[in-house]
Scaffold this active site. Structure first.
Site, PDB file in Angstrom:
ATOM      1  N   ALA A 540      32.382  35.856  79.668  1.00 38.14           N
ATOM      2  CA  ALA A 540      33.333  36.038  80.763  1.00 38.14           C
ATOM      3  C   ALA A 540      34.247  34.835  80.876  1.00 38.14           C
ATOM      4  O   ALA A 540      35.430  34.953  81.168  1.00 38.14           O
ATOM      5  CB  ALA A 540      32.579  36.249  82.067  1.00 38.14           C
ATOM      6  N   ASP A 679      19.460  34.566  85.593  1.00 38.23           N
ATOM      7  CA  ASP A 679      20.112  35.637  84.833  1.00 38.23           C
ATOM      8  C   ASP A 679      19.396  35.843  83.497  1.00 38.23           C
ATOM      9  O   ASP A 679      20.036  35.958  82.449  1.00 38.23           O
ATOM     10  CB  ASP A 679      21.600  35.303  84.631  1.00 38.23           C
ATOM     11  CG  ASP A 679      22.437  36.553  84.322  1.00 38.23           C
ATOM     12  OD1 ASP A 679      21.933  37.675  84.535  1.00 38.23           O
ATOM     13  OD2 ASP A 679      23.580  36.404  83.869  1.00 38.23           O
TER      14      ASP A 679
HETATM   15  N1  LIG Z   1      25.050  28.782  70.903  1.00 34.33           N
HETATM   16  C1  LIG Z   1      25.449  29.951  70.416  1.00 34.33           C
HETATM   17  N2  LIG Z   1      25.278  30.245  69.124  1.00 34.33           N
HETATM   18  C2  LIG Z   1      25.682  31.432  68.640  1.00 34.33           C
HETATM   19  N3  LIG Z   1      26.275  32.388  69.366  1.00 34.33           N
HETATM   20  C3  LIG Z   1      26.471  32.150  70.651  1.00 34.33           C
HETATM   21  C4  LIG Z   1      26.081  30.922  71.250  1.00 34.33           C
HETATM   22  N4  LIG Z   1      26.390  30.959  72.555  1.00 34.33           N
HETATM   23  C5  LIG Z   1      26.945  32.155  72.764  1.00 34.33           C
HETATM   24  N5  LIG Z   1      27.003  32.878  71.639  1.00 34.33           N
HETATM   25  C6  LIG Z   1      27.533  34.220  71.478  1.00 34.33           C
HETATM   26  O1  LIG Z   1      28.656  34.355  72.306  1.00 34.33           O
HETATM   27  C7  LIG Z   1      28.455  35.385  73.262  1.00 34.33           C
HETATM   28  C8  LIG Z   1      29.055  34.971  74.588  1.00 34.33           C
HETATM   29  O2  LIG Z   1      28.355  33.859  75.050  1.00 34.33           O
HETATM   30  P1  LIG Z   1      28.547  33.328  76.503  1.00 34.33           P
HETATM   31  O3  LIG Z   1      27.509  32.333  76.824  1.00 34.33           O
HETATM   32  O4  LIG Z   1      29.951  32.908  76.662  1.00 34.33           O
HETATM   33  O5  LIG Z   1      28.282  34.718  77.194  1.00 34.33           O
HETATM   34  P2  LIG Z   1      28.279  35.208  78.667  1.00 34.33           P
HETATM   35  O6  LIG Z   1      27.041  34.784  79.264  1.00 34.33           O
HETATM   36  O7  LIG Z   1      28.546  36.667  78.640  1.00 34.33           O
HETATM   37  O8  LIG Z   1      29.493  34.528  79.303  1.00 34.33           O
HETATM   38  P3  LIG Z   1      29.629  33.440  80.405  1.00 34.33           P
HETATM   39  O9  LIG Z   1      28.589  32.403  80.164  1.00 34.33           O
HETATM   40  O10 LIG Z   1      31.004  32.959  80.166  1.00 34.33           O
HETATM   41  O11 LIG Z   1      29.438  34.180  81.647  1.00 34.33           O
HETATM   42  C9  LIG Z   1      26.958  35.578  73.312  1.00 34.33           C
HETATM   43  O12 LIG Z   1      26.645  36.881  73.644  1.00 34.33           O
HETATM   44  C10 LIG Z   1      26.519  35.234  71.908  1.00 34.33           C
HETATM   45  O13 LIG Z   1      26.613  36.373  71.103  1.00 34.33           O
END
Ligand SMILES: Nc1ncnc2c1ncn2[C@@H]1O[C@H](COP(=O)(O)OP(=O)(O)OP(=O)(O)O)[C@@H](O)[C@H]1O
Length: 828
Positions: A540, A679
């Site tokens: 997001a 979460d």
């Molecule tokens: N450290 C990581 N290594 C590999 N892939 C990652 C990593 N962190 C996130 N991702 C990938 O990126 C996607 C989005 O991660 P993010 O943490 O931004 O998701 P979110 O929780 O939906 O968003 P937000 O934290 O912005 O609310 C994850 O679903 C994952 O597939």
């Protein structure tokens, strides 16, 4: 045989389902009703027992109350704490409260022959509402112009009471338990003529009578937008009749979660669109669409299938017979010959917390208590197990009996919300049962575009992408994803629908946020240090990229060790890292990002995604560098396994045990630091190629302190939310344990319970069903069912802590990491 051994010796057959949670220690015979409340009994059902509606009940004879003879025939009594808002307002006094058909009287003792300290005519009571002044407390406002009596000899309290408005007087009454509070509120509301009317004279509340009109197939008296939300949520008239209080509770929850004003059509429409329509028809359209324009028309032919599926899911007996026993896992569990005697007290304790209510519901002997008294002791077999409110197999065939709920529901909600929110009271239906049934069927029909699941166009999205989209369509509000600041290559996933965090009042000013950020970031352009490889995911708040370190900034290791509390960050050229890029000006809540960085920075643990460094490229462009988890999220793994297996369960139990144990270790680490993640779900658990399992996404984390050992903010993703969060009660770390249990179900069944339901309906089901039922319990080991029963325990006192979970027998079947690598092969 010892009691604990007896409990352990129960066979798989005895546990077709995890059943409802064990009862709290106090839930013996003497306190069964309280336990029932704390479990999953719908409020409306409990209210039925009160018989508040029938005036000609239990004659207790005439009764003298001081000089006022109360010639009424029915009363409710009980000990309460009482105080007024006058001179002696600091004093809470124990009083015996008596309510009959005409008066509310407070006595110093329970004899009732003495004069009451305070006597209030029911006709003078103009408002009753819950207050936070004290636990289980309500405020009662009476108009002194309306025939309020005060006993002359004991009027020190009442005569001194004066509110700001001299014609109105407030008193506060606190009960011992929440259940008692509800009972009192219920009868007071039922008996006070001024509380049953259309609106309250206080001007602080707006009362609405609400009901379900099966003739029109719609709710009546509901604020328009709530009605819309309900209509599209598949919360039916039957749900309403079963537990109207829970419906209102989840509506209020939902409204607050989304910041919706129930009378604002646009807001609700947006929220509604947010719930439902989130699948862009083409991946290329994602960035150009507004949240509302992303609403795709749902398919009208989904509902009958969903309906059939629900019938099957809910009708366990039919359903179970259809399935073969689960395939045996190819991986042998590690030897688990630990005897009871060898187990630590913690182990024995946790093993024995199994589901007595299941036993009560299915005529199998309930598990018995271990000999030792521990906080998690099983209730004794002789105690009454209160069956939980199980989901009805199907609504339509059953007669609909309207359960009157003559109450202003508002007082039952925790008073965390604005005092002037609307009060909703159910009203009786005017139509016969037969018509009701007919209309309920229609109500379930796929008539409304908004009420349907988002349509998945096979031409636009692959089936898998559609599933991902469905899973990502979880948070009630949604926004178009932020545009990536750099796009070195095409996104890996087609679907990039993301969640939006609840926009609410920022807790920090912009300047504070920037100053905090500058403390934990390098103020330099990181572009030369990394070669961007590909997009790894979309969140997001920004996009996540796989990148390679190609250059080390001067003194990076020294600088990093300063940021990372002296621990060696182990940074070198050639490292693969994940970089999350965020445009700060596009963040509705920047403090969540600061929160996320601070938690990650200080949480170095093998089961937490390691924060490496962060850069403020410009004042608006933030890069957060983390270790790269090439296996992706557990959600991806589950979905991929589902596609490749014919068994009910995408993963095998030993694999699940391994993943859950690792996640639990990460959680315990957080909980030891008094941090709640809030979460936990498969989307927020990542794996690398060595099958390391790590928790990510710390934006919603909350720190518990001595001053604030509980939280009440509504945070999380509906399907994983613990009932206490949905019911807006105070909660602590154990909300993560509930979510961990739901995540375990994801690995067993491919999705969390109620995922087919609209989020609002899911909230209703979480609030009313309590411990969810398993789809294929007969295929599961006793250990995993026991494990689930201590995670998914509605009563938080009986829910295990992460520390206790780590001693659970279930983990002894965990496989070796190598045995998980096969799960990641699809990534290659
Ligand atoms: N450290 C990581 N290594 C590999 N892939 C990652 C990593 N962190 C996130 N991702 C990938 O990126 C996607 C989005 O991660 P993010 O943490 O931004 O998701 P979110 O929780 O939906 O968003 P937000 O934290 O912005 O609310 C994850 O679903 C994952 O597939």
């Amino acid at each position: 045989m010892s009691l604990s051994a007896a409990a352990n010796s129960m066979s798989d057959k005895d546990f077709q389902n995890i059943g409802p949670a064990p009862l709290p220690p106090s839930a013996g015979k003497s306190n069964a009703s309280t336990a029932a409340f704390n479990q999953t009994q719908p409020i409306s059902k409990m209210m039925n027992g009160l018989d508040i509606n029938h005036r000609k009940s239990i004659p207790v004879g005439n009764q003298r109350v001081g000089s006022h003879s109360l010639s009424t025939t029915r009363r409710k009594t009980g000990w309460v704490s009482y105080k007024d808002d006058g001179l002696l307002s600091f004093l809470w006094q124990k009083r015996f409260l008596v309510l009959n058909d005409s008066y509310l009287a407070l006595y110093k003792n329970d004899k009732s022959q003495d004069d009451p300290s305070l006597l209030i005519s029911l006709t003078s009571i103009i408002s009753v509402s819950r207050t936070q002044l004290k636990q289980n407390c309500f405020e009662l406002i009476r108009s002194s112009e309306r025939n309020s009596f005060t006993n002359s000899s004991n009027n020190s309290l009442s005569s001194s009471s004066s509110s700001s408005d001299s014609s109105k007087k407030a008193i506060y009454i606190s009960t011992k338990t929440e259940h008692e509070l509800h009972n009192w509120l219920d009868v007071i509301f039922a008996k006070c003529p001024l509380l049953g009317g259309v609106s309250s004279p206080t001007n602080f509340t707006h009362k609405v009578h609400v009901g379900f009109d099966p003739e029109t197939g719609s709710f009546v008296g509901m604020p328009t937008n709530w009605e819309k939300l309900l209509k599209h949520s598949r919360i039916t008239g039957e749900d309403w009749n079963n537990d109207s209080a829970a419906v209102i509770q989840v509506l209020q929850f939902y409204q607050e979660y989304n910041g919706i004003n129930p009378n604002n059509n646009n807001a609700a429409a947006k929220a509604n669109a947010g719930i439902k329509g989130s699948i862009p028809s083409k991946p290329s359209q994602i960035n150009s669409q507004s949240p509302t324009s992303k609403l795709s028309k749902p398919s009208l032919d989904h509902a009958p299938q969903n309906y059939q599926k629900n019938v099957l899911q809910n009708n366990n007996i039919q359903h179970h017979e259809k399935f073969q026993p689960r395939r045996h896992a190819p991986m042998a569990p590690k030897a688990t010959n630990t005897t009871d005697a060898q187990k630590t007290p913690m182990q024995q304790n946790i093993q024995n917390r199994i589901d007595p209510q299941y036993s009560a519901n299915h005529n199998v002997p309930p598990p018995r208590a271990p000999g030792r008294q521990t906080p998690f002791k099983q209730p004794l077999a002789s105690q009454n197990y209160q069956p939980s409110s199980q989901p009805q197999p199907q609504a339509y065939a059953q007669p609909n009996t309207y359960k009157p709920y003559h109450n202003n529901t508002n007082p039952y909600s925790k008073p965390q919300v604005s005092p002037n929110r609307d009060i909703i009271t159910p009203r009786a239906p005017q139509i016969s049962t037969a018509k009701l049934q007919n209309k309920y069927t229609q109500q379930r029909s796929p008539i409304s575009p908004l009420g349907e699941k988002p349509k998945v166009n096979p031409n636009d999205l692959s089936a898998k992408a559609a599933t991902i989209a469905m899973r990502q369509d979880l948070n009630p509000m949604r926004a178009a994803p932020t545009k990536p600041t750099a796009a070195p290559s095409e996104p890996k996933k087609d679907v990039a629908v993301t969640k939006q965090r609840k926009p609410s009042k920022p807790t920090m000013s912009n300047a504070e946020i920037m100053s905090k950020l500058k403390n934990v970031t390098f103020n330099t352009d990181p572009s030369p240090y990394f070669k961007m490889i590909e997009k790894a995911g979309q969140g997001a708040s920004g996009s996540v990229y796989l990148a390679e370190r190609v250059y080390l900034p001067p003194n990076i290791n020294n600088r990093l060790s300063r940021y990372q509390n002296g621990e060696s960050p182990n940074v070198s050229i050639g490292d693969k890292v994940a970089i999350k890029q965020m445009i700060l000006s596009k963040q509705p809540r920047k403090e969540l990002i600061v929160n996320e960085i601070l938690v990650m920075k200080d949480s170095r643990h093998k089961n937490i995604v390691n924060f490496l460094e962060a850069y403020l490229k410009t004042e608006d462009d933030l890069w957060v560098v983390m270790e790269y988890m090439e296996g992706g999220s557990l959600t991806d793994i589950i979905e991929n396994c589902q596609a490749n297996t014919t068994s009910h369960s995408p993963l095998m139990e030993p694999q699940i045990a391994y993943i859950v144990r690792e996640t639990c270790q990460g959680l315990k680490f957080l909980h030891d630091k008094h941090i709640i993640h809030r979460d936990i779900k498969s989307d927020n658990v990542l794996m690398d190629t060595q099958a390391r399992v790590k928790i990510t996404d710390f934006g919603f984390c909350a720190k518990l302190t001595d001053k604030r050992s509980k939280r009440a903010t509504m945070v999380g993703t509906p399907y994983w939310m613990a009932p206490e969060v949905v019911k807006q009660r105070e909660y602590d770390e154990k909300v993560d344990v509930w979510s961990l249990g739901i995540m375990t179900i994801e690995m067993l069944e491919g999705e969390p319970p109620y995922l087919n339901e609209d989020p609002l309906k899911a909230l209703y089901l979480i609030a009313t069903n309590g411990t969810p039922k398993l789809k294929y319990p007969e295929t599961l080991s006793l250990d995993i069912k026991r494990f689930l029963s201590v995670c998914l325990c509605v009563d938080v006192r009986y829910r295990a802590s992460t520390e206790e979970l780590l001693h659970h027998n279930f983990f002894s079947m965990a496989c070796q990491p190598e045995e998980l690598v096969s799960l990641l092969e699809w990534k290659k």
